[in-house]
Enzyme design. Structure first.
Site, mmCIF file in Angstrom:
data_model
loop_
_atom_site.group_PDB
_atom_site.id
_atom_site.type_symbol
_atom_site.label_atom_id
_atom_site.label_comp_id
_atom_site.label_asym_id
_atom_site.label_seq_id
_atom_site.Cartn_x
_atom_site.Cartn_y
_atom_site.Cartn_z
ATOM 1 N N PRO A 1 0.830 -1.208 0.000
ATOM 2 C CA PRO A 1 0.000 0.000 0.000
ATOM 3 C C PRO A 1 0.864 1.257 0.000
ATOM 4 C CG PRO A 1 -0.774 -1.580 1.624
ATOM 5 C CD PRO A 1 0.539 -2.081 1.132
ATOM 6 N N GLU A 2 0.556 2.179 -0.922
ATOM 7 C CA GLU A 2 1.298 3.428 -1.025
ATOM 8 C C GLU A 2 0.373 4.590 -0.662
ATOM 9 O OE1 GLU A 2 4.414 3.578 -1.374
ATOM 10 O OE2 GLU A 2 4.963 1.617 -2.158
ATOM 11 N N HIS B 1 -4.615 -13.985 10.486
ATOM 12 C CA HIS B 1 -3.834 -12.835 10.027
ATOM 13 C C HIS B 1 -4.391 -11.502 10.536
ATOM 14 C CE1 HIS B 1 -1.594 -15.616 7.650
ATOM 15 N NE2 HIS B 1 -2.594 -15.878 6.832
ATOM 16 N N ARG C 1 1.692 -10.654 6.272
ATOM 17 C CA ARG C 1 3.155 -10.699 6.383
ATOM 18 C C ARG C 1 3.679 -10.017 7.644
ATOM 19 N NH1 ARG C 1 5.882 -9.591 0.609
ATOM 20 N NH2 ARG C 1 7.624 -10.499 1.760
#
Length: 271
Positions: free
Chosen positions: A2-3, A89, A107
């Site tokens: 994500p940016e 998660h 992650r």
């Protein structure tokens, strides 16, 4: 990863709904990139006042202190009156009087940090070196051009570094350089005023359009309301290696700069 557009889309998708909410419980799952910094019970009873963004950090202002949220490489937030049971998660959740705010991060490179405010030493260290926000009035051409002239670094990694302008991630750097006619390997100091002006405007235009399109969903990004992004569907070069350039028809090329993929058209983008 994500940016800036994805983080801004996330912010807009829940900021108004959570404002005024009181925190009733906090869930911590497996460790994230950095520890929370306080005992979860220290957040109970606090009220959410607003949600801001600085670079790729979401800043959740509380009546006492602030939460800094970073989505890392694979993180996404969800906010709703009710959510499905926590999964393997899901590593952070705020239960509030207006709904549940949950961080899903397979992650675990994301983070949630509790700090006293933006002047807190932890916050200052993370935010202090960030460049100018490209969608705000402080992003001025003259200062941008001076920064380019003083750097011999290739333009693509310079943009990704975030010290000149913040939030131009890999997808968006490829796109703005294509629209500017600049090859990713061109030293920043060799970019003249005309091309620098095109680059400056392309940064603003591409990031704004990406926000309007809901960001880019390449794998599993979604905003806090569950909606996916669509900007990637109109990319000119990103992810299009070997396909014809939309302008000249010649094949889009791929090169590696550091550990990042740079897509470009060798005909349309000049050194």
């Amino acid at each position: 990863m994500p940016e800036l557009p994805e983080v801004e889309v996330t912010r807009r998708s829940f900021a108004e709904q959570i404002a005024g909410a009181q925190i009733s419980s906090v869930f911590l799952g497996k460790p994230l990139r950095w520890p929370l910094g306080v005992q979860p019970d220290a957040l109970l009873g606090r009220t959410v006042q607003a949600v801001r963004r600085r670079g790729k950090y979401l800043l959740i202002d509380l009546d006492q202190g602030m939460l800094m949220v970073h989505l890392g490489m694979s993180g996404s937030l969800r906010f709703a009156p009710a959510l499905p049971p926590l999964g393997p998660h899901d590593h952070f959740e705020l239960a509030t009087s207006r709904g549940l705010l949950r961080l899903h991060d397979p992650r675990r490179f994301g983070a949630v940090l509790a700090v006293t405010g933006q002047d807190d030493p932890v916050a200052a260290k993370l935010l202090g070196a960030l460049g100018t926000e490209p969608l705000e009035e402080g992003f001025q051409f003259d200062a941008f051009f001076r920064a380019l002239r003083h750097s011999s670094q290739p333009i693509k990694p310079l943009l990704l570094g975030g010290k000149v302008v913040v939030g131009v991630g890999n997808i968006y750097a490829c796109e703005v350089l294509f629209l500017s006619g600049i090859r990713p390997t061109t030293p920043a100091s060799r970019i003249g005023p005309a091309r620098a002006r095109r680059l400056y405007q392309a940064i603003r235009d591409v990031l704004q359009r990406a926000v309007e399109r809901g960001g880019s969903t390449l794998r599993d990004f979604s905003a806090a309301d569950g909606n996916a992004g669509h900007f990637q569907l109109e990319a000119n070069v990103y992810g299009r290696e070997g396909l014809p350039c939309k302008v000249c028809g010649k094949p889009v090329k791929l090169l590696r700069q550091g550990q990042r993929s740079s897509y470009f058209c060798a005909h349309c983008q000049k050194p």
